[in-house]
Design a protein around this motif. Sequence first.
Motif, PDB file in Angstrom:
ATOM      1  N   GLU A 371       0.856  -1.181   0.000  1.00 53.36           N
ATOM      2  CA  GLU A 371       0.000   0.000   0.000  1.00 53.36           C
ATOM      3  C   GLU A 371       0.895   1.235   0.000  1.00 53.36           C
ATOM      4  O   GLU A 371       1.703   1.427   0.915  1.00 53.36           O
ATOM      5  CB  GLU A 371      -0.919   0.027   1.218  1.00 53.36           C
ATOM      6  N   ASN A 372       0.763   2.053  -1.020  1.00 58.46           N
ATOM      7  CA  ASN A 372       1.620   3.228  -1.141  1.00 58.46           C
ATOM      8  C   ASN A 372       1.156   4.319  -0.184  1.00 58.46           C
ATOM      9  O   ASN A 372       0.034   4.806  -0.275  1.00 58.46           O
ATOM     10  CB  ASN A 372       1.596   3.751  -2.580  1.00 58.46           C
ATOM     11  N   GLY A 373       2.039   4.705   0.706  1.00 55.65           N
ATOM     12  CA  GLY A 373       1.694   5.738   1.674  1.00 55.65           C
ATOM     13  C   GLY A 373       1.993   7.137   1.192  1.00 55.65           C
ATOM     14  O   GLY A 373       1.382   8.105   1.637  1.00 55.65           O
ATOM     15  N   ASP A 455       2.593  -1.633   9.021  1.00 56.12           N
ATOM     16  CA  ASP A 455       1.394  -2.460   8.840  1.00 56.12           C
ATOM     17  C   ASP A 455       0.367  -1.762   7.946  1.00 56.12           C
ATOM     18  O   ASP A 455       0.224  -0.533   7.970  1.00 56.12           O
ATOM     19  CB  ASP A 455       0.745  -2.771  10.195  1.00 56.12           C
ATOM     20  N   SER A 456      -0.312  -2.562   7.142  1.00 58.69           N
ATOM     21  CA  SER A 456      -1.367  -2.050   6.272  1.00 58.69           C
ATOM     22  C   SER A 456      -2.617  -2.892   6.473  1.00 58.69           C
ATOM     23  O   SER A 456      -2.536  -4.112   6.663  1.00 58.69           O
ATOM     24  CB  SER A 456      -0.934  -2.119   4.805  1.00 58.69           C
ATOM     25  N   GLU A 466       3.046   6.154   9.085  1.00 60.44           N
ATOM     26  CA  GLU A 466       2.138   7.298   9.060  1.00 60.44           C
ATOM     27  C   GLU A 466       2.800   8.560   9.595  1.00 60.44           C
ATOM     28  O   GLU A 466       2.581   9.646   9.089  1.00 60.44           O
ATOM     29  CB  GLU A 466       0.891   6.995   9.890  1.00 60.44           C
ATOM     30  N   GLY A 467       3.613   8.442  10.637  1.00 61.70           N
ATOM     31  CA  GLY A 467       4.198   9.608  11.284  1.00 61.70           C
ATOM     32  C   GLY A 467       5.591   9.919  10.776  1.00 61.70           C
ATOM     33  O   GLY A 467       6.161   9.204   9.952  1.00 61.70           O
ATOM     34  N   PRO A 468       6.196  11.011  11.289  1.00 65.01           N
ATOM     35  CA  PRO A 468       7.508  11.451  10.818  1.00 65.01           C
ATOM     36  C   PRO A 468       8.690  10.792  11.526  1.00 65.01           C
ATOM     37  O   PRO A 468       9.831  11.041  11.164  1.00 65.01           O
ATOM     38  CB  PRO A 468       7.476  12.953  11.128  1.00 65.01           C
ATOM     39  N   LEU A 469       8.413   9.966  12.534  1.00 71.54           N
ATOM     40  CA  LEU A 469       9.498   9.463  13.376  1.00 71.54           C
ATOM     41  C   LEU A 469      10.123   8.192  12.809  1.00 71.54           C
ATOM     42  O   LEU A 469       9.437   7.318  12.281  1.00 71.54           O
ATOM     43  CB  LEU A 469       8.972   9.196  14.790  1.00 71.54           C
TER      44      LEU A 469
END
Length: 529
Positions: A371-373, A455-456, A466-469
Amino acid sequence: MRGLRAPLATPAIPRRQAPLGARPRRSASLGKRSLKAARRLIASGATAMAGDGAWCWPRASRALDAYEGDASGGAIGVERVETEKFDDWRKGLPEDHKQWVSACGFKAKSGEICMMPSKEGGISKVVLGMETASDLCSYAALATGLPSGNYAIEGAHDQADMDRVAMGWAMGTYTFERYKKPEEDKQQAKLCWPKGCDKSCVTSLVEALYLIRDMINTPAEDLGPEEIAAEAMAVAARHGAKVDVIVGEDLLTSNYPAIHTVGRASSRAPRLVDIRWSADPNKGDLPKVALVGKGVAFDTGGLDIKTAQGMKGMKKDMGGAAHVLGLAHVIMANRLPVSLRVLVPTVENSISGNAYRPSDVLQTRSGITVENGNTDAEGRLILCDAMFEAAQDEPDLMIDMATLTGAARVALGPSLPAMFSSDDGVAEAILRAGVAEDDPLWRMPLHSPYRKMLDSKVADTGSCSEGPLGGAITAALFLQKFVKDVPRWVHIDTNASNPAGHTKPGKPEGGEAQALRALWAFLRDRYAA
């Protein structure tokens, strides 16, 4: 259904329309006629422009113009003084030389030069300040800080020391002149090849340095996927290596769907370059080494488009490809006893009506769905197809190189590549080589608890968190999914350039070869012993 996977040879995805203006095809191995033509191009030193063949590779040999022959008779001597030993050195000078050194303000700082006068009014000798004996930037400062003439390093030292002298000098002589009128009657200082230097090895490293810097510095208008492939073919031709190039829609029929998906929106068709070489084709038991390099000719960010400032430096996003081609040249030129495979997926990450989107689910060569984020995290998508293919050869060692994440730069800055490895012994050996060669890296962890960040709910994995970390770590963990059975894997996340404000002698603003010398020293120690 989760358990179903596309067969290796035929992707379970519909054929898509070829990118506008592209002419998809698959080229066969470089035939005898093409091989001869490429060799003639190299021998002539031709500088063909975009679409006509290689430009960067033929120019690489011109780096050797900075050296004179082995004979040093009549050359001006260069004495080296380490900063911490300056006071003792100065005490031993004649009184008039002490006064001269003081008048010049010379303190033997790194790269500082003091030209000692002769009685005739010329230069009797040059004194070079150095922080340490392995300070390559000091030798680079010599190359640009001296008037024209021939110079020779004084003192008997070991081969490694002499190799560093010659390499540092070459780092200082580099200039990027593709779009500038050449200076008429340009004169430059030349270094007599240091006695005891491994001339052939240094020559290959200097050629690789020039190739890498030239490729990174060339704008995408003149170095798209086709031209990157041409540079790879020229390197392969130099060494008689076999090369295949898969182009456009044929990436689908050959089951490289992720590479095709990322590159399909560009008018310049995506490609996969596949080079094979063996030091001895008659020996089937040579250790296998695989190199994979990210070749994104230009990265707009795709539909997750970058800002104007963020896009400004994206001609360097093929830095991983440039690095593995340079390293492959050094391996082949020195006939390292290995069986080598080099894979370069090369695309332009552009925007058009058929561009891939955030949340699209991509097929990959491995059968893992992704899944391309974020369409700006495209490098890992083209790498995963190439790395899975390289893994099928069961190599003893795989190294991939990529300008992959801004997170690595936030953590380590622009001059220190991030290294991830599945093998502690290999990682430690590379780090030691980096220190010895003044070409350092920094190891970062493959922290397994962070895998959950990929995970998707709709695919086997997400492409990014999802986050920047922890972005550099999660990118490495994503790639690791495609090389599970490779016993020794190294991933290098490099900046591949020196930004303004981070330059020094021998490291000018623009494209840079980072970890080239460290990796070569490691490979030589591992396989040539």
